[in-house]
Structures are given as C-alpha cells and as structure tokens.
Design a protein around this motif. Sequence first.
Motif, short mmCIF file in Angstrom:
data_model
loop_
_atom_site.label_atom_id
_atom_site.label_comp_id
_atom_site.label_asym_id
_atom_site.label_seq_id
_atom_site.Cartn_x
_atom_site.Cartn_y
_atom_site.Cartn_z
N UNK A 40 0.99 -1.32 -0.11
CA UNK A 40 -0.01 -0.03 0.04
C UNK A 40 0.99 1.29 0.02
N UNK A 41 1.14 1.64 -1.22
CA UNK A 41 1.99 2.96 -1.38
C UNK A 41 3.48 2.73 -1.30
N UNK A 42 4.09 1.44 -1.29
CA UNK A 42 5.54 1.45 -1.47
C UNK A 42 6.08 1.14 -2.71
N UNK A 43 7.34 1.04 -2.67
CA UNK A 43 8.03 0.72 -4.06
C UNK A 43 9.36 -0.07 -3.92
N UNK A 44 9.33 -1.08 -5.10
CA UNK A 44 10.57 -1.75 -5.22
C UNK A 44 11.27 -0.93 -6.37
N UNK A 45 12.49 -0.70 -6.29
CA UNK A 45 13.30 -0.13 -6.96
C UNK A 45 14.61 -0.58 -7.57
N UNK A 46 14.81 -0.64 -8.88
CA UNK A 46 15.84 -1.60 -9.36
C UNK A 46 16.78 -0.51 -10.50
N UNK A 47 18.13 -0.72 -10.25
CA UNK A 47 19.01 0.10 -11.32
C UNK A 47 20.05 -0.58 -11.58
N UNK A 48 20.42 -0.43 -12.98
CA UNK A 48 22.00 -0.64 -13.43
C UNK A 48 22.42 0.74 -13.73
N UNK A 49 23.66 0.86 -13.19
CA UNK A 49 24.32 2.11 -13.70
C UNK A 49 26.11 1.85 -13.78
N UNK A 50 26.67 2.87 -13.95
CA UNK A 50 28.20 2.98 -14.14
C UNK A 50 28.82 3.93 -13.15
N UNK A 51 29.77 3.52 -12.44
CA UNK A 51 30.42 4.39 -11.58
C UNK A 51 31.84 4.72 -11.76
N UNK A 52 32.47 5.68 -11.90
CA UNK A 52 34.01 5.92 -11.98
C UNK A 52 34.53 5.40 -10.73
N UNK A 53 36.05 4.70 -11.25
CA UNK A 53 36.82 4.25 -10.11
C UNK A 53 37.38 5.42 -9.33
#
Length: 296
Positions: free
Chosen positions: A110-123
Amino acid sequence: MQFDLRRLDIYRKVPKDLTQPTFVGACISVSSVLFITFLFLSELLLFISIDVTSELSVEDPVRHSEKIPVFINITLPKLGCDFIGLDIQDDMGRHEVGFRDNTVKVPVGEGGCRFESHFLINKVPGNFHVSTHSAEQQPSEPDMTHIVHRLRFGMDLQEGKRKVLKAQDVKGSFNSLANVDKTKAKPISTHDYIVKVVPTVYEDISGNIRYPYQYTYSYRDIVQFHHGGQSIPAIWFRYDLSPITVRYKEKRKPFYTFLTTICAIVGGTFTVAGILDSLIFSAAEIFKKAELGKLS
C-alpha cells in the motif's frame, strides 16, 4: 653362451603347490580389496572435483575500463514510486540527480515501491543515494525505511552460459548487503552505508575470466537538521576502492598426481597387508608348536 632374460625377473613366481591358503589370509585379502576400493573412489572424487585457490595482489585488474557496473535492488515499503530517484556523485565532478536509465520502479503493498537500477560509476571515491531530490513534489512525510535485496559491484559470478560457482560457495563478500532490513528504523532517519569495494578476478577451469567486486560496509542512521529545520532523509551508499585485488582460480589436480596416489594406495595396502598376514601366520605357527611341545 646364451643369456636367459628371465634371470632379470625380480618378481619370481612361487608354484601353487608350495603355497598355503589360510582363513586369516582370505579375510585380510578381502579387507585389503575393500580398503583399496574405498580409497580409490575417494581419490577419484577428489581428482574430478574443482578447487578454488585465492591470492592477493596490488593492481587494477580491469585496466581497459574506467567504469564499474553497479546493480541495486531495494524496497521502500512506505514511500511511493513517484517520489523515489537515484542520485550519483563522485570526486571527478560527476553530479547526476534523478538517474533514469536502466531503472525499474514497481509498486508494492500500500504505497510502497521496489526500486531497481543498473548504472556505471567511475573508479574514484563517490556515492550514490536513493532519495526524493528529483521528485517534482516532495512527500509530506518522507519515510526512508527499506530492505536492501541486493547491491552488486562488477560482474555477476552467475552470469553467462556457465554458472561457474554460486557466489556463496566462494569465500568472499560479493553481496554483503543482501536482505538487510531497516524497516524498523525511524521514518525520518537518513541511512548511511560506508562501502569499501575490493576488485576481484575469478578464472574458471576453462580459462574464462570474470571481474566481480567484493565489498564490506559499515552503517549508521542519523536524523539530520540544518538551520531551516529537518533535512530530507535519504539512503546513502558512500564507496571507496581498495588497491588490493583478490584473484580466484579454479584448479583440478593433475593426472600424474592422481596416478601416483593410486599406486601408493595399492602398493602400500598390499605391503602392509602382507606384513600383517605374515605376522599372524608366524604367530599361529609358534602357538601350534608350543601346544605340541615342539617349541625349542
């Protein structure tokens, strides 16, 4: 004079009529065969199994890339998907608010969210955080309680056609934050994860190389205030890279080692069994002579 090659035979044969079978000898022979069979099967299983060795080095194992892939899967049960976003910052000057590429939001409960993401970060040292900073309208009562299902840096050990080994079978910390539950924290708390990322190389028995990253973390939750009042809470992941690289390599025992071990098992067992049989037979003969009064 013709030389008889049979004179070089060191395994001289004894005629059958000069040998004497015994009950004890039969028991020892059967036991020896069973013992050899057991050890042979044990060594065979050990030979066909794969060992994973590890070593440490100071290097960057992925010199051809200045980026590290990251995957995050997190559920915020009390905050709607319209408010949730991902922000990325680092010491190279990157400052991205509301990252949207390769991002999935799934409403839950009820009003929640499942969040997924693929991304790149610098070293370089930096952070990424789940927050409401990119929302068009801020929630009246932001609640950052959450469950971290998965946080992965680098490649997955189970990617590709051949799943080499499950990550949990390798001694390491490839998903240290798996199923971390902070749903009982204060709703207004800011959650701060300090993550130490360790480069890792995994080479399987076929020579295929993967580049996962291990990590350890420490955690704190705080309620932040500034001169205008309470700060908007967020979930921070502050990361830094270790100069130490961990190398894993799958290995199998060479065949000559297996062959040498089998020869040692067979030869050693029959030698010990022969000595044991000889001692028992000699003791029995002495006992018989003692009973007949012929022992002198």
